[in-house]
Design a protein around this motif. Sequence first.
Motif, short mmCIF file in Angstrom:
data_model
loop_
_atom_site.label_atom_id
_atom_site.label_comp_id
_atom_site.label_asym_id
_atom_site.label_seq_id
_atom_site.Cartn_x
_atom_site.Cartn_y
_atom_site.Cartn_z
N CYS A 1 0.83 -1.22 0.00
CA CYS A 1 0.00 0.00 0.00
C CYS A 1 0.85 1.26 0.00
CB CYS A 1 -0.94 0.01 1.20
SG CYS A 1 -0.12 0.30 2.78
N GLU B 1 -2.06 9.86 3.85
CA GLU B 1 -2.41 10.91 4.82
C GLU B 1 -2.32 10.36 6.24
OE1 GLU B 1 -6.02 14.15 5.73
OE2 GLU B 1 -6.09 12.86 3.94
N GLN B 2 -1.87 11.23 7.15
CA GLN B 2 -1.85 10.90 8.58
C GLN B 2 -2.79 11.86 9.29
OE1 GLN B 2 2.03 10.50 10.41
NE2 GLN B 2 1.29 11.23 12.39
N TYR B 3 -3.77 11.30 10.04
CA TYR B 3 -4.76 12.12 10.71
C TYR B 3 -4.27 12.57 12.09
CZ TYR B 3 -8.02 10.18 7.23
OH TYR B 3 -8.65 9.81 6.07
N LYS C 1 -4.77 7.22 6.19
CA LYS C 1 -5.50 6.90 4.96
C LYS C 1 -4.50 6.26 4.00
CE LYS C 1 -8.28 9.95 3.01
NZ LYS C 1 -8.73 11.11 2.17
N GLU D 1 -8.96 2.74 -2.00
CA GLU D 1 -8.67 3.67 -0.90
C GLU D 1 -9.32 3.17 0.39
OE1 GLU D 1 -10.35 7.93 0.19
OE2 GLU D 1 -8.85 8.11 -1.42
N VAL D 2 -8.49 3.07 1.44
CA VAL D 2 -8.99 2.70 2.76
C VAL D 2 -8.87 3.95 3.64
CG1 VAL D 2 -8.79 1.11 4.70
CG2 VAL D 2 -8.13 0.36 2.40
N PRO D 3 -9.97 4.56 4.04
CA PRO D 3 -9.92 5.89 4.67
C PRO D 3 -9.40 5.92 6.09
CG PRO D 3 -12.18 5.12 4.54
CD PRO D 3 -11.36 4.13 3.78
N ALA D 4 -9.39 4.79 6.81
CA ALA D 4 -8.95 4.80 8.21
C ALA D 4 -8.28 3.48 8.55
CB ALA D 4 -10.13 5.06 9.15
#
Length: 482
Positions: free
Chosen positions: A144, A148-150, A156, A173-176
């Motif tokens: 993968c 993005e890092q929340y 993400k 796309e896996v959002p979390a």
Amino acid sequence: MASSTISATLLSNHPRIQKKKTTNIQDAEVDFKVLKFTCHDDGFLTNLGKHCKQMKWLIEVANSPELVDICVTVEKGVITATEVHVEANGLQVYPNIAANKSKAKLNEDFIWCWPFRGLLRGINVPNYFQVHLDHFPDDQWLTCTVIEQYADGLFKVIANMPNARHAGFHSTEVPAVRAVNLRMLHDQQPIVVPQGSLVLQVPKGNPLDVSLFVQHHGSDSSVQSTDKITHFFARHSPAPAKGLTASSQQRLKFTVSQDRKMVSCDKGYNYIRHFLSGEVRCIDRKTTKNFKKAWTVQIGPDARHIVEVEKRHATSNIVTLSVDGEILCEALAEDIESEDGKWECNFRLCGERFLEWEVYQTNADGMTLATTGEVLQSTVFSHDCCVSVEQNIAEATLTIGGLDYANMPERQGLHQEEALRWLAEALMGSFGLRIPYQIDETAPVGLEAVVLSGVSSFQKAQGFSAFEHDRLHRFRKCTFLS
């Protein structure tokens, strides 16, 4: 060091640590710099046990422009109870604001923690990680890209999911995704998100013994190290034009010919050599009677710093250390863990140097294009400094990198150097510099690139106008599309 170990144990076992919400920083390192520390005891009857001690820290975390400002005030009367007031970034954290008091007695050790989380290295690097989705078999990991890092520590990702009915993969796309569900592709090790904390401790038994610690954490959030904040004094180099942050960048530019054989620079040999080495040189030293001493140093060709130590009051043992006109440390020897019989402050002068290369781009096949791009190469540097005072200020010493100021090389006289052009192999031999590449991933490759390169060469030889160039470009684009 003993006190650090004891306090670390207290921190790990304390049941009621007051913890601030984790602060996320846009950097891959959680590095702490104490830009300013002052400690004063303004009690007029300190010999009789009356104190009004105030400690202030101004701390930068990972080059963030938002500084951490901590202030602790401890008032101890000869007869009355000791009361404490704690502020962080202008907000009262003790006593609780709901108590409607500006200061209060401690009923237990006060421990306040401010955690910080850095950025994961490798974000947006294609296929740099593997992800395990919770409802997939335990041994199934998918290649993968983390995009993005929340702020809450989740990620993400774009995962390469296997196709259901035929061979191959497709991107999903896996959002979390939790950090525990990610690992490195190259060695299958868990990811490491840099984490660190500032931990303030005010012990109930002796509130005057205030301590501020830096803790670094492992990938499982366990504490890996605990150090007193006095180990983290630092200043930027070159000195910022205003304030204590946002240091100006040091850049050296090279322009590379299209055939990559020649390199030009608007600086001369001595400048380039000093820029790359970052050598520290002495400029001047001044002593004003027995209460003030200053040293001027040069780091690389462009950074100049004035380090000054003084006693502002003859009857006080407080020593003030300033760098470039701004107080770095103002305290007693015991407040900064100095050895017996001396006042000693260790700090860093740190910054970043950039090499800026203007090069002709290549396509993915390595063919040189007619377009140019900029490649930046950075080098982070840090010089360990120490100012030591024993009997009096006039005999104070400054060492940088373990070298006493008196033994440092002197700054060379300023003179105009001729800008030079270098053969690439001569640049490599003289400075160890290799010309970097910049690849245009969108540029044509293969046969298309060869044909277009030939057409462009023909245009150039025939002196085509811009209008004719545009018409031909449209024609050849349509030809390849068909």
